[in-house]
Scaffold this motif. Structure first.
Motif, PDB file in Angstrom:
ATOM      1  N   MET A 110      45.968  20.720  25.137  1.00  0.00           N
ATOM      2  CA  MET A 110      46.113  21.655  23.802  1.00  0.00           C
ATOM      3  C   MET A 110      46.733  22.601  24.271  1.00  0.00           C
ATOM      4  O   MET A 110      46.579  22.903  25.756  1.00  0.00           O
ATOM      5  CB  MET A 110      44.624  22.033  23.594  1.00  0.00           C
ATOM      6  N   ALA A 111      47.980  23.137  23.941  1.00  0.00           N
ATOM      7  CA  ALA A 111      48.603  24.291  24.364  1.00  0.00           C
ATOM      8  C   ALA A 111      47.761  25.643  24.117  1.00  0.00           C
ATOM      9  O   ALA A 111      47.026  25.724  23.075  1.00  0.00           O
ATOM     10  CB  ALA A 111      49.969  24.273  23.804  1.00  0.00           C
ATOM     11  N   ALA A 112      47.815  26.218  24.980  1.00  0.00           N
ATOM     12  CA  ALA A 112      47.176  27.769  24.928  1.00  0.00           C
ATOM     13  C   ALA A 112      48.043  28.842  25.752  1.00  0.00           C
ATOM     14  O   ALA A 112      48.555  28.479  26.793  1.00  0.00           O
ATOM     15  CB  ALA A 112      45.952  27.601  25.506  1.00  0.00           C
ATOM     16  N   GLY A 113      47.998  29.977  25.508  1.00  0.00           N
ATOM     17  CA  GLY A 113      48.587  31.296  26.049  1.00  0.00           C
ATOM     18  C   GLY A 113      47.850  32.268  26.093  1.00  0.00           C
ATOM     19  O   GLY A 113      47.518  32.668  24.764  1.00  0.00           O
ATOM     20  N   THR A 114      47.873  33.004  27.014  1.00  0.00           N
ATOM     21  CA  THR A 114      47.237  34.475  26.813  1.00  0.00           C
ATOM     22  C   THR A 114      47.970  35.544  26.233  1.00  0.00           C
ATOM     23  O   THR A 114      49.170  35.942  26.538  1.00  0.00           O
ATOM     24  CB  THR A 114      47.067  34.993  28.280  1.00  0.00           C
ATOM     25  N   VAL A 115      47.466  36.056  25.124  1.00  0.00           N
ATOM     26  CA  VAL A 115      48.246  37.175  24.305  1.00  0.00           C
ATOM     27  C   VAL A 115      47.987  38.339  25.178  1.00  0.00           C
ATOM     28  O   VAL A 115      49.012  39.213  25.103  1.00  0.00           O
ATOM     29  CB  VAL A 115      47.676  37.137  22.870  1.00  0.00           C
ATOM     30  N   SER A 116      46.890  38.887  25.392  1.00  0.00           N
ATOM     31  CA  SER A 116      46.752  40.059  26.090  1.00  0.00           C
ATOM     32  C   SER A 116      45.496  39.964  27.033  1.00  0.00           C
ATOM     33  O   SER A 116      44.549  39.128  26.785  1.00  0.00           O
ATOM     34  CB  SER A 116      46.415  41.296  25.221  1.00  0.00           C
ATOM     35  N   LEU A 117      45.812  40.508  28.221  1.00  0.00           N
ATOM     36  CA  LEU A 117      44.747  40.476  29.239  1.00  0.00           C
ATOM     37  C   LEU A 117      44.479  41.870  29.698  1.00  0.00           C
ATOM     38  O   LEU A 117      45.433  42.528  30.114  1.00  0.00           O
ATOM     39  CB  LEU A 117      45.092  39.703  30.411  1.00  0.00           C
ATOM     40  N   THR A 118      43.264  42.554  29.596  1.00  0.00           N
ATOM     41  CA  THR A 118      42.829  43.763  30.260  1.00  0.00           C
ATOM     42  C   THR A 118      42.121  43.755  31.196  1.00  0.00           C
ATOM     43  O   THR A 118      40.896  43.150  30.957  1.00  0.00           O
ATOM     44  CB  THR A 118      42.499  44.712  29.033  1.00  0.00           C
ATOM     45  N   VAL A 119      42.234  44.493  32.408  1.00  0.00           N
ATOM     46  CA  VAL A 119      41.286  44.188  33.435  1.00  0.00           C
ATOM     47  C   VAL A 119      40.760  45.818  33.767  1.00  0.00           C
ATOM     48  O   VAL A 119      41.761  46.434  34.019  1.00  0.00           O
ATOM     49  CB  VAL A 119      41.872  43.495  34.809  1.00  0.00           C
ATOM     50  N   TYR A 120      39.521  45.881  34.124  1.00  0.00           N
ATOM     51  CA  TYR A 120      38.854  47.075  34.182  1.00  0.00           C
ATOM     52  C   TYR A 120      38.222  47.067  35.763  1.00  0.00           C
ATOM     53  O   TYR A 120      37.251  46.151  35.865  1.00  0.00           O
ATOM     54  CB  TYR A 120      37.856  47.323  33.290  1.00  0.00           C
ATOM     55  N   PHE A 121      38.477  47.949  36.214  1.00  0.00           N
ATOM     56  CA  PHE A 121      37.657  47.904  37.850  1.00  0.00           C
ATOM     57  C   PHE A 121      36.860  49.050  38.011  1.00  0.00           C
ATOM     58  O   PHE A 121      37.012  50.170  37.460  1.00  0.00           O
ATOM     59  CB  PHE A 121      39.058  48.294  39.000  1.00  0.00           C
ATOM     60  N   HIS A 122      35.646  48.688  38.178  1.00  0.00           N
ATOM     61  CA  HIS A 122      34.538  49.761  38.167  1.00  0.00           C
ATOM     62  C   HIS A 122      34.199  50.101  39.577  1.00  0.00           C
ATOM     63  O   HIS A 122      33.119  51.022  39.758  1.00  0.00           O
ATOM     64  CB  HIS A 122      33.159  48.888  37.551  1.00  0.00           C
ATOM     65  N   ALA A 123      34.710  49.555  40.573  1.00  0.00           N
ATOM     66  CA  ALA A 123      34.501  49.781  41.934  1.00  0.00           C
ATOM     67  C   ALA A 123      35.388  50.556  42.494  1.00  0.00           C
ATOM     68  O   ALA A 123      36.485  50.314  42.301  1.00  0.00           O
ATOM     69  CB  ALA A 123      34.247  48.602  42.899  1.00  0.00           C
ATOM     70  N   ASP A 124      35.272  51.696  43.365  1.00  0.00           N
ATOM     71  CA  ASP A 124      36.177  52.357  44.143  1.00  0.00           C
ATOM     72  C   ASP A 124      36.625  51.606  45.429  1.00  0.00           C
ATOM     73  O   ASP A 124      36.092  50.539  45.786  1.00  0.00           O
ATOM     74  CB  ASP A 124      35.817  53.820  44.271  1.00  0.00           C
ATOM     75  N   ALA A 125      37.570  52.132  46.154  1.00  0.00           N
ATOM     76  CA  ALA A 125      38.122  51.355  47.371  1.00  0.00           C
ATOM     77  C   ALA A 125      36.809  51.437  48.411  1.00  0.00           C
ATOM     78  O   ALA A 125      36.786  50.290  49.250  1.00  0.00           O
ATOM     79  CB  ALA A 125      39.323  52.058  48.149  1.00  0.00           C
ATOM     80  N   GLY A 126      36.107  52.216  48.517  1.00  0.00           N
ATOM     81  CA  GLY A 126      34.892  52.295  49.524  1.00  0.00           C
ATOM     82  C   GLY A 126      33.932  51.092  48.998  1.00  0.00           C
ATOM     83  O   GLY A 126      33.413  50.524  49.850  1.00  0.00           O
ATOM     84  N   GLU A 127      33.555  50.967  47.930  1.00  0.00           N
ATOM     85  CA  GLU A 127      32.748  49.994  47.276  1.00  0.00           C
ATOM     86  C   GLU A 127      33.201  48.864  47.707  1.00  0.00           C
ATOM     87  O   GLU A 127      32.501  47.635  48.045  1.00  0.00           O
ATOM     88  CB  GLU A 127      32.132  50.224  46.060  1.00  0.00           C
ATOM     89  N   LEU A 128      34.538  48.425  47.463  1.00  0.00           N
ATOM     90  CA  LEU A 128      35.236  47.173  47.687  1.00  0.00           C
ATOM     91  C   LEU A 128      35.254  46.909  49.135  1.00  0.00           C
ATOM     92  O   LEU A 128      34.858  45.760  49.430  1.00  0.00           O
ATOM     93  CB  LEU A 128      36.520  47.118  47.047  1.00  0.00           C
ATOM     94  N   ALA A 129      35.716  47.732  49.884  1.00  0.00           N
ATOM     95  CA  ALA A 129      35.485  47.722  51.511  1.00  0.00           C
ATOM     96  C   ALA A 129      34.124  47.314  51.921  1.00  0.00           C
ATOM     97  O   ALA A 129      33.994  46.373  52.723  1.00  0.00           O
ATOM     98  CB  ALA A 129      35.886  49.027  52.070  1.00  0.00           C
ATOM     99  N   ALA A 130      33.017  47.952  51.232  1.00  0.00           N
ATOM    100  CA  ALA A 130      31.657  47.416  51.546  1.00  0.00           C
ATOM    101  C   ALA A 130      31.295  46.201  51.379  1.00  0.00           C
ATOM    102  O   ALA A 130      30.485  45.601  51.989  1.00  0.00           O
ATOM    103  CB  ALA A 130      30.863  48.544  51.051  1.00  0.00           C
ATOM    104  N   HIS A 131      31.983  45.896  50.528  1.00  0.00           N
ATOM    105  CA  HIS A 131      31.587  44.447  49.732  1.00  0.00           C
ATOM    106  C   HIS A 131      32.243  43.448  50.781  1.00  0.00           C
ATOM    107  O   HIS A 131      31.575  42.136  50.951  1.00  0.00           O
ATOM    108  CB  HIS A 131      32.022  44.160  48.294  1.00  0.00           C
ATOM    109  N   GLY A 132      33.620  43.716  51.342  1.00  0.00           N
ATOM    110  CA  GLY A 132      33.987  42.812  52.198  1.00  0.00           C
ATOM    111  C   GLY A 132      34.572  41.481  51.780  1.00  0.00           C
ATOM    112  O   GLY A 132      34.942  41.328  50.387  1.00  0.00           O
ATOM    113  N   GLU A 133      34.212  40.381  52.603  1.00  0.00           N
ATOM    114  CA  GLU A 133      34.659  39.046  52.142  1.00  0.00           C
ATOM    115  C   GLU A 133      33.255  38.325  51.351  1.00  0.00           C
ATOM    116  O   GLU A 133      33.304  36.984  51.529  1.00  0.00           O
ATOM    117  CB  GLU A 133      35.123  38.343  53.321  1.00  0.00           C
ATOM    118  N   ASP A 134      32.275  38.921  51.090  1.00  0.00           N
ATOM    119  CA  ASP A 134      31.037  38.449  50.573  1.00  0.00           C
ATOM    120  C   ASP A 134      31.464  37.709  49.188  1.00  0.00           C
ATOM    121  O   ASP A 134      32.276  37.676  48.798  1.00  0.00           O
ATOM    122  CB  ASP A 134      30.196  39.258  50.467  1.00  0.00           C
ATOM    123  N   TYR A 135      30.585  36.566  48.858  1.00  0.00           N
ATOM    124  CA  TYR A 135      30.686  35.913  47.843  1.00  0.00           C
ATOM    125  C   TYR A 135      30.625  37.056  46.307  1.00  0.00           C
ATOM    126  O   TYR A 135      29.879  37.972  46.393  1.00  0.00           O
ATOM    127  CB  TYR A 135      29.588  34.695  47.324  1.00  0.00           C
TER     128      TYR A 135
END
Length: 66
Positions: A1-26
């Motif tokens: 089946m043919a399909a395509g994204t019309v719109s995609l919006t991403v919201y980031f809820h973590a700041d740089a410090g939270e992402l760094a603390a998360h590291g490479e964990d799952y």
């Protein structure tokens, strides 16, 4: 089946410090489709860290040829 994204919006809820603390964990990713109608559907997704912290969410509208 043919399909395509019309719109995609991403919201980031973590700041740089939270992402760094998360590291490479799952991440836990969830995605849900809400309505399929007239050749379109919408979908929401969430990415959470190991402790359940919401890191990012998104909303997507997709066209599909039915």
């Amino acid at each position: 089946m043919a399909a395509g994204t019309v719109s995609l919006t991403v919201y980031f809820h973590a700041d740089a410090g939270e992402l760094a603390a998360h590291g490479e964990d799952y991440l836990l990713g969830t995605a849900r489709a809400h309505r399929f109608s007239r050749g379109y559907f919408d979908q929401t997704a969430r990415l959470r860290g190991r402790g359940g912290t919401l890191l990012a969410s998104s909303h997507r509208l997709v066209y599909f040829k039915d």
